[in-house]
Write an enzyme that holds these catalytic residues in place. Sequence first.
Site, PDB file in Angstrom:
ATOM      1  N   GLU A 179      -8.102  -6.676  -9.919  1.00 24.62           N
ATOM      2  CA  GLU A 179      -8.834  -7.936  -9.914  1.00 24.62           C
ATOM      3  C   GLU A 179      -9.759  -8.122 -11.114  1.00 24.62           C
ATOM      4  O   GLU A 179     -10.987  -8.166 -10.983  1.00 24.62           O
ATOM      5  CB  GLU A 179      -9.646  -8.065  -8.617  1.00 24.62           C
ATOM      6  CG  GLU A 179      -8.793  -8.098  -7.374  1.00 24.62           C
ATOM      7  CD  GLU A 179      -9.582  -8.298  -6.089  1.00 24.62           C
ATOM      8  OE1 GLU A 179      -8.942  -8.473  -5.044  1.00 24.62           O
ATOM      9  OE2 GLU A 179     -10.829  -8.268  -6.140  1.00 24.62           O
ATOM     10  N   GLU A 373      -3.513  -6.062  -1.508  1.00 24.15           N
ATOM     11  CA  GLU A 373      -4.637  -6.156  -0.578  1.00 24.15           C
ATOM     12  C   GLU A 373      -4.465  -7.405   0.260  1.00 24.15           C
ATOM     13  O   GLU A 373      -4.143  -8.475  -0.258  1.00 24.15           O
ATOM     14  CB  GLU A 373      -5.993  -6.258  -1.296  1.00 24.15           C
ATOM     15  CG  GLU A 373      -6.509  -4.990  -1.919  1.00 24.15           C
ATOM     16  CD  GLU A 373      -7.907  -5.184  -2.511  1.00 24.15           C
ATOM     17  OE1 GLU A 373      -8.657  -6.082  -2.036  1.00 24.15           O
ATOM     18  OE2 GLU A 373      -8.240  -4.464  -3.455  1.00 24.15           O
TER      19      GLU A 373
END
Length: 461
Positions: A179, A373
């Site tokens: 991320e 995720e």
Amino acid sequence: MTATVTSTSAQPAPAGITFPDGFVWGAATASYQIEGAAREDGRGPSIWDTFSRTPGKVFAGHTGDIACDHYHRYADDVALMADLGLASYRFSIAWPRVRPDGTGPVNPKGLDFYDRLTDELLGKGIDPVVTLYHWDLPQTLEDRGGWTNRETAEAFADYAAVVFGRLGDRVGTWTTLNEPWCSAYLGYGSGIHAPGRQDPASALIAAHHLNLAHGLAARTLRSAGARSISITLNPCEVSPLDPANPDDVAAARLIDGVANRIFFDPLLKGEYATDVLEHIARVTDPSFIRDGDTAIIHQPLDVLGINYYTPSYVEAVPGHGGALDYPGSDGIAFRKLPAPVTDMGWPIEPAALTRLLTRIHRDYPGTALMITENGAAYPEGVHDLPRIEYIDGHLRACHDALAAGVDLRGYFAWSLMDNFEWAEGYAKRFGMVHVDYTTQQRVLKDSAKWYREVIRRNGLE
């Protein structure tokens, strides 16, 4: 794009579905969130050690000093993974545990820990998936500019080579960054994550240097013999609040550029889109993007990790101050449609995940995807039906994407266990395994037992 919202039902949908043979079932964690042992065996300080000790930055002054004590309890935790039937475990390496000052001598004891963890996983038949950076930058590198300093990208490639040199004979999949949107925009834009800076220009510079870090590390790993190279993004599934309003549509396009295409395009196309470059130039001098950078960033990817939790809807509102974590978003407001929410206050809309995956498949054809995720925070307790409903709905969304032709290879639940949830400290629990932070006792939640059956069946009832 549409503003239609679908919510989870009171009970999981009854229709049974089966996933393709070879679909990978796993769970994920991150080093600073679970390891603890912050000052042991030569580990240096990270930006999260500094940030969490800064008054007012983390809920109740919580730190990752002990966290889940995974550093000492990893063998028991791996046994839990085996009991759940995980085929794969995604974990991150703590850069300051391996190279305490970011660029200097390697710390053998730090590498030894990940050596032991990898062997423990393999001994239980669990495939280790390594993420090289999940936000715990060595503080010494931040002192020299952090991700606003181009040299940090070069240091990252050197660090990647060190870790691969120890684990490359046993680890197949190497994820460079987790991320980068969060690292750049939450760390340097809004400042709600470490290192806590608030400067839109720095956020955009950091985003580019993170892209560059990926390219340099991917090239280094590939030349060293890495079999599978990945990066994990958390794309914003953004829609105009009113699809019939051209101003809302333009607002969504701008957010899509600064949140998504600023990463996707150089990674997968080898270029920044013209409108993204124009947007950067409105915020700051874009000379930090040097000739040849996008060629370095554009390295072959074997799989692209996607983290997804909630959708976004935007409205054009003249005079609105915008959001600090979306540099240059003045005149744009983020809105929430009526929907159930998680303990983080995030609206639940599984169909948005299908839209996101099919959009990536359409715009970047030939890209293999992995959900790295997905999960939800809910209040403390082991009877967590809402979490089961959340994951059930999103697995069905994944199956819908597969049916639409998306090359989706697997699903990693977030998170294996309750842990340090960044600025939320220990107040939010994403785990399928309950952790008593006083005793460090682990207890399987209902969601863990349910997920074990999903894995066994390779599908949903």
